[in-house]
Write a protein that holds these residues in place. Structure first.
Motif, PDB file in Angstrom:
ATOM      1  N   PRO A 169     -63.210 -97.985 -10.800  1.00 42.48           N
ATOM      2  CA  PRO A 169     -61.841 -98.045 -11.328  1.00 42.48           C
ATOM      3  C   PRO A 169     -61.808 -98.410 -12.815  1.00 42.48           C
ATOM      4  CG  PRO A 169     -61.943 -99.100  -9.181  1.00 42.48           C
ATOM      5  CD  PRO A 169     -63.359 -98.809  -9.581  1.00 42.48           C
ATOM      6  N   GLY A 170     -62.736 -99.271 -13.247  1.00 39.00           N
ATOM      7  CA  GLY A 170     -62.775 -99.635 -14.662  1.00 39.00           C
ATOM      8  C   GLY A 170     -63.080 -98.441 -15.551  1.00 39.00           C
ATOM      9  N   TYR A 171     -64.036 -97.621 -15.158  1.00 39.40           N
ATOM     10  CA  TYR A 171     -64.350 -96.431 -15.952  1.00 39.40           C
ATOM     11  C   TYR A 171     -63.150 -95.488 -15.992  1.00 39.40           C
ATOM     12  CZ  TYR A 171     -66.111 -91.864 -17.213  1.00 39.40           C
ATOM     13  OH  TYR A 171     -66.272 -90.635 -17.817  1.00 39.40           O
ATOM     14  N   LEU A 172     -62.512 -95.282 -14.844  1.00 35.91           N
ATOM     15  CA  LEU A 172     -61.380 -94.349 -14.789  1.00 35.91           C
ATOM     16  C   LEU A 172     -60.191 -94.855 -15.592  1.00 35.91           C
ATOM     17  CD1 LEU A 172     -61.611 -93.442 -10.999  1.00 35.91           C
ATOM     18  CD2 LEU A 172     -62.316 -92.033 -12.942  1.00 35.91           C
ATOM     19  N   ALA A 173     -60.000 -96.181 -15.617  1.00 38.12           N
ATOM     20  CA  ALA A 173     -58.910 -96.743 -16.417  1.00 38.12           C
ATOM     21  C   ALA A 173     -59.145 -96.472 -17.902  1.00 38.12           C
ATOM     22  CB  ALA A 173     -58.803 -98.244 -16.162  1.00 38.12           C
ATOM     23  N   ALA A 174     -60.419 -96.483 -18.312  1.00 37.48           N
ATOM     24  CA  ALA A 174     -60.731 -96.270 -19.725  1.00 37.48           C
ATOM     25  C   ALA A 174     -60.781 -94.796 -20.102  1.00 37.48           C
ATOM     26  CB  ALA A 174     -62.065 -96.930 -20.062  1.00 37.48           C
ATOM     27  N   LYS A 175     -61.270 -93.939 -19.197  1.00 31.76           N
ATOM     28  CA  LYS A 175     -61.522 -92.535 -19.542  1.00 31.76           C
ATOM     29  C   LYS A 175     -60.552 -91.547 -18.899  1.00 31.76           C
ATOM     30  CE  LYS A 175     -65.170 -93.587 -21.958  1.00 31.76           C
ATOM     31  NZ  LYS A 175     -65.212 -93.390 -23.430  1.00 31.76           N
ATOM     32  N   GLY A 176     -59.768 -91.993 -17.942  1.00 31.25           N
ATOM     33  CA  GLY A 176     -58.825 -91.093 -17.297  1.00 31.25           C
ATOM     34  C   GLY A 176     -59.355 -90.537 -15.993  1.00 31.25           C
ATOM     35  N   LEU A 177     -58.429 -90.050 -15.174  1.00 30.11           N
ATOM     36  CA  LEU A 177     -58.763 -89.543 -13.847  1.00 30.11           C
ATOM     37  C   LEU A 177     -58.902 -88.022 -13.888  1.00 30.11           C
ATOM     38  CD1 LEU A 177     -59.019 -90.375 -10.778  1.00 30.11           C
ATOM     39  CD2 LEU A 177     -56.599 -89.706 -10.603  1.00 30.11           C
ATOM     40  N   PRO A 178     -60.063 -87.470 -13.563  1.00 30.29           N
ATOM     41  CA  PRO A 178     -60.192 -86.007 -13.531  1.00 30.29           C
ATOM     42  C   PRO A 178     -59.402 -85.429 -12.358  1.00 30.29           C
ATOM     43  CG  PRO A 178     -62.191 -87.025 -12.683  1.00 30.29           C
ATOM     44  CD  PRO A 178     -61.336 -88.136 -13.205  1.00 30.29           C
ATOM     45  N   THR A 179     -58.703 -84.331 -12.593  1.00 30.82           N
ATOM     46  CA  THR A 179     -57.887 -83.713 -11.545  1.00 30.82           C
ATOM     47  C   THR A 179     -58.363 -82.304 -11.199  1.00 30.82           C
ATOM     48  OG1 THR A 179     -56.322 -82.890 -13.207  1.00 30.82           O
ATOM     49  CG2 THR A 179     -55.864 -85.054 -12.211  1.00 30.82           C
ATOM     50  N   ARG A 180     -59.329 -81.780 -11.935  1.00 24.82           N
ATOM     51  CA  ARG A 180     -59.881 -80.448 -11.657  1.00 24.82           C
ATOM     52  C   ARG A 180     -61.309 -80.394 -12.185  1.00 24.82           C
ATOM     53  NH1 ARG A 180     -57.400 -76.468 -16.288  1.00 24.82           N
ATOM     54  NH2 ARG A 180     -57.544 -77.960 -18.027  1.00 24.82           N
ATOM     55  N   LEU A 181     -62.027 -79.372 -11.791  1.00 23.08           N
ATOM     56  CA  LEU A 181     -63.435 -79.250 -12.154  1.00 23.08           C
ATOM     57  C   LEU A 181     -63.643 -79.271 -13.663  1.00 23.08           C
ATOM     58  CD1 LEU A 181     -66.403 -78.732 -11.346  1.00 23.08           C
ATOM     59  CD2 LEU A 181     -65.867 -76.282 -11.300  1.00 23.08           C
ATOM     60  N   ALA A 182     -62.802 -78.562 -14.395  1.00 26.99           N
ATOM     61  CA  ALA A 182     -62.983 -78.471 -15.851  1.00 26.99           C
ATOM     62  C   ALA A 182     -62.878 -79.834 -16.534  1.00 26.99           C
ATOM     63  CB  ALA A 182     -61.962 -77.505 -16.446  1.00 26.99           C
ATOM     64  N   ASP A 183     -62.170 -80.787 -15.918  1.00 26.34           N
ATOM     65  CA  ASP A 183     -62.010 -82.111 -16.519  1.00 26.34           C
ATOM     66  C   ASP A 183     -63.339 -82.869 -16.605  1.00 26.34           C
ATOM     67  OD1 ASP A 183     -59.332 -81.606 -16.727  1.00 26.34           O
ATOM     68  OD2 ASP A 183     -58.752 -82.862 -15.014  1.00 26.34           O
ATOM     69  N   LEU A 184     -64.313 -82.505 -15.761  1.00 25.98           N
ATOM     70  CA  LEU A 184     -65.597 -83.202 -15.781  1.00 25.98           C
ATOM     71  C   LEU A 184     -66.324 -83.012 -17.108  1.00 25.98           C
ATOM     72  CD1 LEU A 184     -66.918 -82.406 -12.173  1.00 25.98           C
ATOM     73  CD2 LEU A 184     -65.862 -84.523 -12.986  1.00 25.98           C
TER      74      LEU A 184
END
Length: 297
Positions: A169-184
């Motif tokens: 959760p800490g990483y996602l709070a800082a970098k955002g939540l990917p919602t599709r493959l291209a977001d990776l």
């Protein structure tokens, strides 16, 4: 000459391809194996094996003899087992090989129950991310993940595993939540590697298999390090569910893009073909399969 033992050694020689491999398997020296095969040839009055300094070749007479000899050995072993198992409990050493993280998290916790049930069996547990040579390394049983390619081994399916994309959760709070493959592409991805080659992630997009090569600052060939890196907030990883199951349940890590989850991957127990399965190995295989079945209910 013990004819049955000599025949058994010849059968294993055909299947293993070398005197030294048979010697390691039987716990005797290579010259002793060669001597028994030579005595068998003299008894039969036929040459079964052509020997050179580099290899052996089974003669036509040897191939003909092998077909019947294997039936004889298998039949005798089955008879011996059916009688002997009623008279004694399993005992002796088992040499087991598995991946380090899977051994620590999934196999070792099952051993106390096994030892309570079979106190005369000892286990030497070796761990490696590579596939070991079972015969050459004297391994009785290996636990293999993924599709099997070695047709010389006997396999029994142990389980299936899901692969999941995870991050803290800490990483996602800082970098955002990917919602599709291209977001990776804009995320730090933790890569598993062998021989410095990144393993692609296997994903599924609209029922089609997709290989995605993860890019990031950390590459490792050890599953435990991938788990530690995710917990430290270093990025997103694809991992077998069992590696991070406790952390997922507790919320310490979060599953991402579940719609991209690939097909389940099999886990097999594999052991050398063409040999008698000792009772200690058979009960260990049955114990593991039963334990995994209970865990999946």
């Amino acid at each position: 000459m013990d004819r049955l033992n000599a025949i058994r050694l010849f059968v294993r020689l055909v299947e293993c391809g070398s005197f030294s491999a048979v010697g390691r398997e039987e716990g005797i020296g290579q010259p002793a194996v060669s001597k028994q095969i030579l005595a068998l040839e003299r008894y039969l009055g036929a040459q079964l094996v052509l020997r050179t300094s580099r290899q052996i070749t089974i003669t036509e007479a040897g191939q003909t003899f092998y077909a019947t000899a294997k039936q004889l050995v298998d039949g005798f072993d089955a008879l011996e087992s059916s009688v002997g198992e009623r008279q004694q409990s399993p005992r002796g050493m088992l040499r087991i090989n598995t991946a380090p993280a899977h051994g620590r998290l999934c196999i070792t916790p099952l051993l106390p129950g096994f030892f309570r049930r079979y106190p005369d069996v000892a286990i030497e547990l070796s761990v490696s991310e590579r596939h070991v040579d079972l015969v050459g390394d004297g391994i009785d049983l290996a636990i293999r993940h993924g599709r099997l390619v070695d047709s010389t081994l006997t396999a029994r399916k142990l389980s299936e595993m899901d692969f999941v994309l995870v991050a803290s959760p800490g990483y996602l709070a800082a970098k955002g939540l990917p919602t599709r493959l291209a977001d990776l592409d804009r995320h730090a991805c933790i890569a598993f590697a062998k021989d410095r080659e990144r393993y692609p992630w296997s994903l599924k997009v609209k029922r089609e298999k997709v290989s995605y090569v993860p890019r990031g600052s950390l590459i490792t060939g050890d599953a435990e390090q991938i788990r530690a890196a995710v917990l430290c907030g270093l990025g997103i990883a694809q991992a077998p569910y069992w590696l991070v199951a406790d952390e997922i349940r507790s919320g310490v890590v979060q599953v991402l893009l579940p719609e991209l989850q690939p097909e389940r991957v099999p886990i097999h127990l594999v052991y050398p073909s063409g040999r008698r399965i000792p009772m200690r190995l058979r009960v260990f295989i049955d114990y593991l399969v039963s334990a995994f079945e209970r865990a999946e209910r």
